[in-house]
Design an enzyme around this catalytic site. Structure first.
Site, PDB file in Angstrom:
ATOM      1  N   ARG A   1       0.232  15.544   6.256  1.00 33.88           N
ATOM      2  CA  ARG A   1      -0.763  14.921   5.376  1.00 33.88           C
ATOM      3  C   ARG A   1      -2.100  15.644   5.497  1.00 33.88           C
ATOM      4  NH1 ARG A   1      -0.526   8.678   6.041  1.00 33.88           N
ATOM      5  NH2 ARG A   1      -1.683   8.834   4.079  1.00 33.88           N
TER       6      ARG A   1
ATOM      7  N   ILE B   1       3.939   5.754  11.007  1.00 33.41           N
ATOM      8  CA  ILE B   1       5.041   5.627  10.066  1.00 33.41           C
ATOM      9  C   ILE B   1       5.269   6.952   9.345  1.00 33.41           C
ATOM     10  CG2 ILE B   1       5.788   4.443   7.950  1.00 33.41           C
ATOM     11  CD1 ILE B   1       4.097   2.007   9.021  1.00 33.41           C
ATOM     12  N   SER B   2       4.184   7.584   8.933  1.00 27.00           N
ATOM     13  CA  SER B   2       4.293   8.866   8.227  1.00 27.00           C
ATOM     14  C   SER B   2       4.146  10.023   9.218  1.00 27.00           C
ATOM     15  CB  SER B   2       3.200   8.966   7.158  1.00 27.00           C
ATOM     16  OG  SER B   2       1.920   9.046   7.753  1.00 27.00           O
TER      17      SER B   2
ATOM     18  N   ARG C   1      -5.991  14.029   9.517  1.00 22.46           N
ATOM     19  CA  ARG C   1      -4.990  13.202  10.203  1.00 22.46           C
ATOM     20  C   ARG C   1      -4.259  13.975  11.313  1.00 22.46           C
ATOM     21  NH1 ARG C   1      -4.522   8.434   7.197  1.00 22.46           N
ATOM     22  NH2 ARG C   1      -5.049   8.684   4.997  1.00 22.46           N
TER      23      ARG C   1
ATOM     24  N   ARG D   1       0.826  -1.204   0.000  1.00 22.79           N
ATOM     25  CA  ARG D   1       0.000   0.000   0.000  1.00 22.79           C
ATOM     26  C   ARG D   1       0.862   1.255   0.000  1.00 22.79           C
ATOM     27  NH1 ARG D   1      -2.639   2.473   5.300  1.00 22.79           N
ATOM     28  NH2 ARG D   1      -3.714   4.234   4.377  1.00 22.79           N
TER      29      ARG D   1
ATOM     30  N   ALA E   1      -5.922   4.623  10.768  1.00 23.89           N
ATOM     31  CA  ALA E   1      -6.975   5.624  10.622  1.00 23.89           C
ATOM     32  C   ALA E   1      -7.853   5.747  11.865  1.00 23.89           C
ATOM     33  CB  ALA E   1      -7.836   5.301   9.403  1.00 23.89           C
TER      34      ALA E   1
ATOM     35  N   HIS F   1      -7.685   8.784  14.311  1.00 24.00           N
ATOM     36  CA  HIS F   1      -8.367  10.046  14.050  1.00 24.00           C
ATOM     37  C   HIS F   1      -9.878   9.965  14.234  1.00 24.00           C
ATOM     38  CE1 HIS F   1      -4.443  10.403  12.270  1.00 24.00           C
ATOM     39  NE2 HIS F   1      -4.752   9.491  11.371  1.00 24.00           N
TER      40      HIS F   1
ATOM     41  N   ASP G   1     -10.505   5.756  24.848  1.00 27.33           N
ATOM     42  CA  ASP G   1     -11.028   5.392  26.168  1.00 27.33           C
ATOM     43  C   ASP G   1     -10.415   4.099  26.685  1.00 27.33           C
ATOM     44  OD1 ASP G   1     -12.622   7.641  26.320  1.00 27.33           O
ATOM     45  OD2 ASP G   1     -14.497   6.585  25.823  1.00 27.33           O
TER      46      ASP G   1
END
Length: 138
Positions: free
Chosen positions: A104, A98-99, A108, A17, A74, A77, A84
């Site tokens: 971005r 990683i990024s 994010r 990916r 994801a 976010h 919690d």
């Protein structure tokens, strides 16, 4: 020392990916390198694309392990539930990306995990996991 790396959605696609963002190495291959780099640490790994399964794993490991390295993908976010869950456990969690999420899309830039984490490491590629593991050694 016993640590677990928990990866969230789409991280099973590492190496395939968006290699320009995430690199070309699979996490399975990288995990073997981490185990070689840290032979004195019991290092476990779990990945799921399902939010509830990630929460269950945090509950399962969140009282008995020395640390959790969490890349919630994801869900970072969007998931108040994961935030919690981290708030409710005693094992310290280091949030990893990683990024550089701040370089971005604007959605994010929000994390429901950071406020409950021991720390946040982002933007160093897979090396972010090494930095997170080292943070438990000090």
């Amino acid at each position: 020392m016993k640590l677990i790396i928990i990866n969230g959605p789409n991280l099973n696609l590492l190496g395939k990916r968006e290699p320009e963002i995430y690199g070309s190495e699979t996490f399975t291959d990288y995990l073997e390198q981490l185990k070689e780099k840290f032979p004195d640490i019991i290092l476990e790994y779990y990945q799921s694309n399902i939010e509830g399964e990630l929460i269950d794993k945090l509950h399962e490991t969140g009282f008995d392990y020395d640390g959790i390295v969490l890349n919630a993908g994801a869900y970072t976010h969007t998931s108040i539930g994961i935030g919690d869950a981290i708030k409710g456990i005693t094992t310290p969690v280091v949030e990893v990306h990683i990024s550089n999420t701040f370089g971005r899309e604007s959605f994010r830039h929000q994390s429901y995990i950071s406020a409950h984490a021991k720390g946040v490491i982002l933007g160093f590629g897979l090396q972010s996991y090494v930095l997170a593991i080292r943070s438990f050694m000090e």
